[in-house]
Design a protein around this motif. Structure first.
Motif, PDB file in Angstrom:
ATOM      1  N   GLN A  43      39.484  34.649  20.338  1.00  0.00           N
ATOM      2  CA  GLN A  43      40.494  34.064  20.001  1.00  0.00           C
ATOM      3  C   GLN A  43      41.282  35.319  18.980  1.00  0.00           C
ATOM      4  OE1 GLN A  43      40.044  30.883  17.129  1.00  0.00           O
ATOM      5  NE2 GLN A  43      39.858  29.500  18.205  1.00  0.00           N
ATOM      6  N   LYS A  44      40.745  36.402  18.788  1.00  0.00           N
ATOM      7  CA  LYS A  44      40.845  37.282  17.918  1.00  0.00           C
ATOM      8  C   LYS A  44      41.501  38.251  19.105  1.00  0.00           C
ATOM      9  CE  LYS A  44      40.236  41.606  14.550  1.00  0.00           C
ATOM     10  NZ  LYS A  44      38.900  42.175  13.828  1.00  0.00           N
ATOM     11  N   THR A  45      40.488  38.428  19.963  1.00  0.00           N
ATOM     12  CA  THR A  45      41.056  39.667  21.205  1.00  0.00           C
ATOM     13  C   THR A  45      41.520  39.023  22.434  1.00  0.00           C
ATOM     14  OG1 THR A  45      38.845  39.308  22.298  1.00  0.00           O
ATOM     15  CG2 THR A  45      38.814  40.652  19.346  1.00  0.00           C
ATOM     16  N   HIS A  46      40.935  37.925  22.522  1.00  0.00           N
ATOM     17  CA  HIS A  46      42.069  37.319  24.097  1.00  0.00           C
ATOM     18  C   HIS A  46      41.578  37.498  25.147  1.00  0.00           C
ATOM     19  CE1 HIS A  46      45.145  36.181  22.118  1.00  0.00           C
ATOM     20  NE2 HIS A  46      45.188  36.643  21.296  1.00  0.00           N
ATOM     21  N   LEU A  47      39.836  38.229  24.562  1.00  0.00           N
ATOM     22  CA  LEU A  47      38.867  38.732  25.607  1.00  0.00           C
ATOM     23  C   LEU A  47      37.346  37.582  25.362  1.00  0.00           C
ATOM     24  CD1 LEU A  47      38.265  42.239  24.695  1.00  0.00           C
ATOM     25  CD2 LEU A  47      39.738  41.278  26.857  1.00  0.00           C
ATOM     26  N   ASN A  48      37.217  37.890  26.339  1.00  0.00           N
ATOM     27  CA  ASN A  48      35.567  36.585  26.822  1.00  0.00           C
ATOM     28  C   ASN A  48      34.357  37.600  26.441  1.00  0.00           C
ATOM     29  OD1 ASN A  48      36.679  34.680  28.356  1.00  0.00           O
ATOM     30  ND2 ASN A  48      36.165  35.672  29.966  1.00  0.00           N
ATOM     31  N   GLU A  49      34.997  38.579  26.205  1.00  0.00           N
ATOM     32  CA  GLU A  49      33.491  39.696  25.183  1.00  0.00           C
ATOM     33  C   GLU A  49      33.847  41.041  25.122  1.00  0.00           C
ATOM     34  OE1 GLU A  49      30.837  40.246  24.328  1.00  0.00           O
ATOM     35  OE2 GLU A  49      29.467  38.327  23.623  1.00  0.00           O
ATOM     36  N   ALA A  50      32.914  41.788  24.075  1.00  0.00           N
ATOM     37  CA  ALA A  50      33.701  43.192  23.972  1.00  0.00           C
ATOM     38  C   ALA A  50      33.734  44.330  24.900  1.00  0.00           C
ATOM     39  CB  ALA A  50      32.304  43.605  22.974  1.00  0.00           C
ATOM     40  N   ILE A  51      34.062  44.044  26.636  1.00  0.00           N
ATOM     41  CA  ILE A  51      34.079  44.799  27.645  1.00  0.00           C
ATOM     42  C   ILE A  51      35.307  44.517  28.137  1.00  0.00           C
ATOM     43  CG2 ILE A  51      32.467  44.346  28.566  1.00  0.00           C
ATOM     44  CD1 ILE A  51      32.184  47.189  28.612  1.00  0.00           C
ATOM     45  N   MET A  52      36.246  45.099  28.805  1.00  0.00           N
ATOM     46  CA  MET A  52      36.676  44.619  30.094  1.00  0.00           C
ATOM     47  C   MET A  52      36.332  45.941  31.201  1.00  0.00           C
ATOM     48  SD  MET A  52      40.903  43.943  28.461  1.00  0.00           S
ATOM     49  CE  MET A  52      41.320  43.546  29.975  1.00  0.00           C
ATOM     50  N   THR A  53      36.769  44.869  31.968  1.00  0.00           N
ATOM     51  CA  THR A  53      36.287  46.127  33.633  1.00  0.00           C
ATOM     52  C   THR A  53      37.160  45.053  34.857  1.00  0.00           C
ATOM     53  OG1 THR A  53      34.085  44.733  34.283  1.00  0.00           O
ATOM     54  CG2 THR A  53      33.875  46.456  32.768  1.00  0.00           C
ATOM     55  N   GLY A  54      37.184  46.402  35.246  1.00  0.00           N
ATOM     56  CA  GLY A  54      38.109  46.138  36.314  1.00  0.00           C
ATOM     57  C   GLY A  54      38.057  47.339  37.422  1.00  0.00           C
ATOM     58  N   GLN A  55      39.511  47.352  38.269  1.00  0.00           N
ATOM     59  CA  GLN A  55      39.746  48.986  39.297  1.00  0.00           C
ATOM     60  C   GLN A  55      41.268  49.203  38.689  1.00  0.00           C
ATOM     61  OE1 GLN A  55      38.353  48.037  43.280  1.00  0.00           O
ATOM     62  NE2 GLN A  55      39.594  49.385  44.573  1.00  0.00           N
ATOM     63  N   ALA A  56      41.469  50.352  39.314  1.00  0.00           N
ATOM     64  CA  ALA A  56      42.721  50.888  39.159  1.00  0.00           C
ATOM     65  C   ALA A  56      42.827  52.452  39.509  1.00  0.00           C
ATOM     66  CB  ALA A  56      42.911  50.658  37.288  1.00  0.00           C
ATOM     67  N   THR A  57      43.697  52.253  39.369  1.00  0.00           N
ATOM     68  CA  THR A  57      43.738  53.523  39.871  1.00  0.00           C
ATOM     69  C   THR A  57      44.459  54.641  38.682  1.00  0.00           C
ATOM     70  OG1 THR A  57      46.121  53.542  40.134  1.00  0.00           O
ATOM     71  CG2 THR A  57      44.815  53.214  42.269  1.00  0.00           C
ATOM     72  N   ILE A  58      44.267  55.949  38.083  1.00  0.00           N
ATOM     73  CA  ILE A  58      44.464  57.345  37.272  1.00  0.00           C
ATOM     74  C   ILE A  58      45.675  58.007  38.245  1.00  0.00           C
ATOM     75  CG2 ILE A  58      43.710  58.554  35.528  1.00  0.00           C
ATOM     76  CD1 ILE A  58      41.525  56.746  35.135  1.00  0.00           C
ATOM     77  N   LYS A  59      46.545  58.298  37.802  1.00  0.00           N
ATOM     78  CA  LYS A  59      47.602  58.940  38.414  1.00  0.00           C
ATOM     79  C   LYS A  59      47.462  58.815  40.167  1.00  0.00           C
ATOM     80  CE  LYS A  59      48.910  62.180  35.586  1.00  0.00           C
ATOM     81  NZ  LYS A  59      49.146  64.001  34.893  1.00  0.00           N
ATOM     82  N   GLN A  60      46.899  57.439  40.465  1.00  0.00           N
ATOM     83  CA  GLN A  60      47.132  57.610  41.990  1.00  0.00           C
ATOM     84  C   GLN A  60      45.868  57.173  42.871  1.00  0.00           C
ATOM     85  OE1 GLN A  60      49.552  55.592  43.088  1.00  0.00           O
ATOM     86  NE2 GLN A  60      50.559  55.940  41.814  1.00  0.00           N
ATOM     87  N   LEU A  61      44.575  57.468  42.121  1.00  0.00           N
ATOM     88  CA  LEU A  61      43.352  58.384  41.772  1.00  0.00           C
ATOM     89  C   LEU A  61      42.959  56.663  41.995  1.00  0.00           C
ATOM     90  CD1 LEU A  61      42.623  61.322  40.839  1.00  0.00           C
ATOM     91  CD2 LEU A  61      43.137  60.245  43.496  1.00  0.00           C
ATOM     92  N   PRO A  62      41.679  55.838  42.863  1.00  0.00           N
ATOM     93  CA  PRO A  62      41.415  54.877  42.652  1.00  0.00           C
ATOM     94  C   PRO A  62      40.559  55.006  41.395  1.00  0.00           C
ATOM     95  CG  PRO A  62      40.309  55.287  44.315  1.00  0.00           C
ATOM     96  CD  PRO A  62      41.873  56.544  44.303  1.00  0.00           C
ATOM     97  N   VAL A  63      39.459  54.052  40.263  1.00  0.00           N
ATOM     98  CA  VAL A  63      38.345  53.494  40.087  1.00  0.00           C
ATOM     99  C   VAL A  63      37.755  52.808  39.541  1.00  0.00           C
ATOM    100  CG1 VAL A  63      39.782  54.332  37.606  1.00  0.00           C
ATOM    101  CG2 VAL A  63      37.952  55.256  37.237  1.00  0.00           C
TER     102      VAL A  63
END
Length: 223
Positions: A43-63
Protein backbone atom coordinates in the motif's frame (compact mmCIF):
# COMPACT_ATOMS: atom_id res chain seq x y z
CA UNK A 1 14.25 7.57 -4.01
CA UNK A 2 11.30 5.34 -4.80
CA UNK A 3 11.66 2.91 -7.68
CA UNK A 4 9.18 4.96 -9.68
CA UNK A 5 11.12 8.20 -9.13
CA UNK A 6 14.39 6.51 -10.03
CA UNK A 7 12.96 5.26 -13.31
CA UNK A 8 11.66 8.73 -14.18
CA UNK A 9 15.15 10.12 -13.64
CA UNK A 10 17.04 7.44 -15.58
CA UNK A 11 15.01 6.10 -18.51
CA UNK A 12 13.50 7.92 -21.47
CA UNK A 13 9.97 9.20 -20.95
CA UNK A 14 7.26 6.65 -21.73
CA UNK A 15 9.86 3.99 -22.57
CA UNK A 16 9.53 1.70 -19.54
CA UNK A 17 7.45 -1.46 -19.88
CA UNK A 18 7.13 -3.81 -16.92
CA UNK A 19 8.04 -7.33 -18.03
CA UNK A 20 7.73 -9.34 -14.83
CA UNK A 21 4.83 -11.77 -14.52
CA UNK A 22 5.80 -12.93 -11.02
CA UNK A 23 3.18 -12.40 -8.34
CA UNK A 24 3.62 -10.97 -4.84
CA UNK A 25 5.18 -12.89 -1.95
CA UNK A 26 3.56 -15.50 0.28
CA UNK A 27 4.13 -16.17 3.96
CA UNK A 28 5.37 -19.72 3.40
CA UNK A 29 6.87 -20.08 6.88
CA UNK A 30 3.76 -18.61 8.58
CA UNK A 31 5.79 -15.94 10.38
CA UNK A 32 3.51 -13.87 12.64
CA UNK A 33 2.94 -10.36 11.32
CA UNK A 34 4.60 -10.96 7.94
CA UNK A 35 1.35 -10.83 5.97
CA UNK A 36 0.54 -7.44 7.50
CA UNK A 37 4.02 -6.09 6.72
CA UNK A 38 3.71 -7.19 3.11
CA UNK A 39 0.29 -5.59 2.79
CA UNK A 40 1.45 -2.34 4.40
CA UNK A 41 4.49 -2.16 2.14
CA UNK A 42 2.39 -2.79 -0.96
CA UNK A 43 0.00 0.00 0.00
CA UNK A 44 2.84 2.38 0.85
CA UNK A 45 4.90 1.83 -2.31
CA UNK A 46 2.26 0.72 -4.87
CA UNK A 47 4.58 -2.20 -5.68
CA UNK A 48 4.02 -5.94 -5.38
CA UNK A 49 7.55 -6.43 -4.06
CA UNK A 50 10.81 -4.60 -3.36
CA UNK A 51 11.87 -4.32 -7.01
CA UNK A 52 10.55 -3.08 -10.35
CA UNK A 53 11.88 -4.63 -13.56
CA UNK A 54 11.23 -4.11 -17.22
CA UNK A 55 12.50 -3.02 -20.61
CA UNK A 56 13.25 0.63 -21.37
CA UNK A 57 15.61 2.92 -23.25
CA UNK A 58 18.25 5.27 -21.89
CA UNK A 59 18.96 7.98 -24.45
CA UNK A 60 17.37 5.71 -27.06
CA UNK A 61 19.58 2.76 -26.11
CA UNK A 62 17.55 -0.37 -25.22
CA UNK A 63 18.14 -2.03 -21.87
CA UNK A 64 16.61 -4.36 -19.32
CA UNK A 65 16.47 -2.52 -16.01
CA UNK A 66 15.74 -3.44 -12.41
CA UNK A 67 15.29 -0.95 -9.57
CA UNK A 68 15.16 -2.09 -5.94
CA UNK A 69 13.13 0.06 -3.55
CA UNK A 70 14.24 0.47 0.08
CA UNK A 71 10.76 1.74 1.00
CA UNK A 72 9.46 -1.84 0.63
CA UNK A 73 10.69 -3.68 3.74
CA UNK A 74 14.11 -2.03 3.34
CA UNK A 75 14.53 -3.52 -0.13
CA UNK A 76 15.23 -6.91 1.41
CA UNK A 77 15.93 -9.95 -0.75
CA UNK A 78 13.39 -12.78 -0.53
CA UNK A 79 12.23 -15.61 -2.77
CA UNK A 80 10.03 -13.35 -4.92
CA UNK A 81 12.67 -10.65 -5.39
CA UNK A 82 15.15 -13.40 -6.24
CA UNK A 83 12.76 -14.84 -8.84
CA UNK A 84 12.23 -11.40 -10.36
CA UNK A 85 15.97 -10.69 -10.66
CA UNK A 86 16.59 -14.12 -12.24
CA UNK A 87 13.76 -13.41 -14.65
CA UNK A 88 15.39 -10.06 -15.50
CA UNK A 89 18.69 -11.70 -16.48
CA UNK A 90 17.03 -14.48 -18.46
CA UNK A 91 14.71 -12.09 -20.30
CA UNK A 92 17.70 -9.91 -21.13
CA UNK A 93 19.49 -13.02 -22.40
CA UNK A 94 16.53 -13.96 -24.60
CA UNK A 95 16.32 -10.43 -26.03
CA UNK A 96 20.12 -9.99 -26.23
CA UNK A 97 19.97 -6.80 -24.16
CA UNK A 98 22.25 -5.37 -21.47
CA UNK A 99 21.17 -5.26 -17.82
CA UNK A 100 21.24 -2.27 -15.48
CA UNK A 101 20.44 -3.05 -11.85
CA UNK A 102 19.89 -0.31 -9.27
CA UNK A 103 20.47 -1.82 -5.85
CA UNK A 104 19.11 -0.58 -2.53
CA UNK A 105 18.79 -3.27 0.12
CA UNK A 106 19.25 -4.07 3.78
CA UNK A 107 20.14 -7.67 2.89
CA UNK A 108 18.22 -10.95 3.09
CA UNK A 109 14.66 -10.89 4.46
CA UNK A 110 14.58 -12.65 7.82
CA UNK A 111 10.89 -13.62 7.54
CA UNK A 112 11.78 -16.14 4.84
CA UNK A 113 14.86 -17.52 6.58
CA UNK A 114 17.22 -19.73 4.60
CA UNK A 115 15.01 -19.41 1.49
CA UNK A 116 16.06 -15.75 1.27
CA UNK A 117 19.73 -16.70 1.56
CA UNK A 118 19.38 -19.26 -1.25
CA UNK A 119 18.53 -16.43 -3.66
CA UNK A 120 22.15 -15.25 -3.51
CA UNK A 121 23.32 -18.31 -5.43
CA UNK A 122 20.30 -18.84 -7.67
CA UNK A 123 20.57 -15.25 -8.97
CA UNK A 124 24.24 -15.81 -9.75
CA UNK A 125 23.35 -19.01 -11.62
CA UNK A 126 21.00 -17.05 -13.90
CA UNK A 127 23.62 -14.35 -14.31
CA UNK A 128 26.15 -17.02 -15.34
CA UNK A 129 23.85 -18.01 -18.22
CA UNK A 130 23.57 -14.34 -19.17
CA UNK A 131 27.36 -13.90 -19.08
CA UNK A 132 27.92 -16.79 -21.50
CA UNK A 133 26.59 -14.59 -24.30
CA UNK A 134 29.05 -11.78 -23.60
CA UNK A 135 26.33 -9.28 -22.74
CA UNK A 136 27.16 -6.36 -20.46
CA UNK A 137 25.69 -5.88 -16.98
CA UNK A 138 25.94 -2.83 -14.73
CA UNK A 139 25.32 -2.43 -11.00
CA UNK A 140 24.45 0.94 -9.51
CA UNK A 141 24.86 0.71 -5.74
CA UNK A 142 22.67 3.18 -3.85
CA UNK A 143 22.04 3.91 -0.18
CA UNK A 144 22.06 1.41 1.45
CA UNK A 145 23.52 -1.71 -0.16
CA UNK A 146 24.08 -4.17 2.65
CA UNK A 147 24.04 -7.78 3.83
CA UNK A 148 23.57 -10.76 1.56
CA UNK A 149 22.85 -8.53 -1.43
CA UNK A 150 26.24 -6.81 -1.21
CA UNK A 151 27.85 -10.20 -0.56
CA UNK A 152 26.47 -11.74 -3.74
CA UNK A 153 25.12 -10.25 -6.97
CA UNK A 154 25.62 -6.55 -6.20
CA UNK A 155 29.34 -6.71 -6.96
CA UNK A 156 29.21 -9.38 -9.68
CA UNK A 157 28.12 -7.32 -12.67
CA UNK A 158 30.71 -6.26 -15.25
CA UNK A 159 30.70 -2.62 -14.17
CA UNK A 160 29.96 -1.56 -10.58
CA UNK A 161 29.33 2.09 -9.86
CA UNK A 162 28.01 3.71 -6.71
CA UNK A 163 25.96 6.77 -5.91
CA UNK A 164 27.83 9.46 -4.04
CA UNK A 165 27.83 9.01 -0.24
CA UNK A 166 25.94 5.70 -0.39
CA UNK A 167 26.48 3.30 2.52
CA UNK A 168 27.76 -0.03 1.19
CA UNK A 169 28.88 -3.00 3.26
CA UNK A 170 27.93 -6.31 4.83
CA UNK A 171 27.25 -6.02 8.57
CA UNK A 172 26.28 -2.68 10.09
CA UNK A 173 28.82 -0.26 11.50
CA UNK A 174 27.80 -0.84 15.13
CA UNK A 175 28.04 -4.62 14.80
CA UNK A 176 31.50 -4.45 13.27
CA UNK A 177 32.75 -1.95 15.87
CA UNK A 178 31.49 -4.17 18.70
CA UNK A 179 33.09 -7.23 17.10
CA UNK A 180 36.57 -5.85 16.39
CA UNK A 181 36.61 -3.55 19.44
CA UNK A 182 38.24 -0.78 17.42
CA UNK A 183 37.26 2.69 16.28
CA UNK A 184 36.24 2.82 12.63
CA UNK A 185 37.14 5.60 10.17
CA UNK A 186 34.49 8.23 9.49
CA UNK A 187 34.34 7.19 5.83
CA UNK A 188 33.95 3.48 6.68
CA UNK A 189 31.50 1.69 4.32
CA UNK A 190 31.06 4.82 2.17
CA UNK A 191 31.02 4.71 -1.63
CA UNK A 192 34.05 6.98 -1.66
CA UNK A 193 36.02 4.61 0.58
CA UNK A 194 35.18 1.64 -1.64
CA UNK A 195 36.39 3.55 -4.69
CA UNK A 196 39.63 4.43 -2.90
CA UNK A 197 40.23 0.73 -2.19
CA UNK A 198 39.33 -0.42 -5.72
CA UNK A 199 36.04 -2.15 -4.88
CA UNK A 200 33.86 -0.08 -7.24
CA UNK A 201 34.65 1.34 -10.67
CA UNK A 202 33.31 4.84 -10.12
CA UNK A 203 31.30 7.06 -7.76
CA UNK A 204 28.81 9.49 -9.25
CA UNK A 205 26.45 12.21 -8.14
CA UNK A 206 22.84 11.19 -8.69
CA UNK A 207 22.28 13.72 -11.49
CA UNK A 208 25.19 12.29 -13.53
CA UNK A 209 24.20 8.62 -13.51
CA UNK A 210 21.90 8.72 -16.55
CA UNK A 211 24.59 10.21 -18.83
CA UNK A 212 27.19 7.77 -17.48
CA UNK A 213 24.96 4.75 -18.14
CA UNK A 214 24.18 5.97 -21.65
CA UNK A 215 27.90 6.22 -22.40
CA UNK A 216 28.57 2.68 -21.14
CA UNK A 217 25.63 1.27 -23.07
CA UNK A 218 26.71 3.04 -26.26
CA UNK A 219 30.23 1.62 -25.94
CA UNK A 220 28.82 -1.91 -25.53
CA UNK A 221 26.24 -1.82 -28.33
CA UNK A 222 26.10 -4.84 -30.60
CA UNK A 223 26.02 -4.26 -34.33
Amino acid sequence: MTAQDRLKQIVDAESFTCTSKIKSSKNGLHVPGYDEKLKNSQQKTHLNEAIMTGQATIKQLPVMIGVMDSHFMMGTLNTTVGNIIRELYLTALGNQLPVVLFIASGGARMQEGVFSLLQMNTILAAKHEFDQQGLVSISVLTDPTMGGVSASFAFQNDIVIAEKQAQIGFAGRRVIKATVQESLPVEFQSAESLLKHGLVDDVLARENIRDYLATILKLHQRS
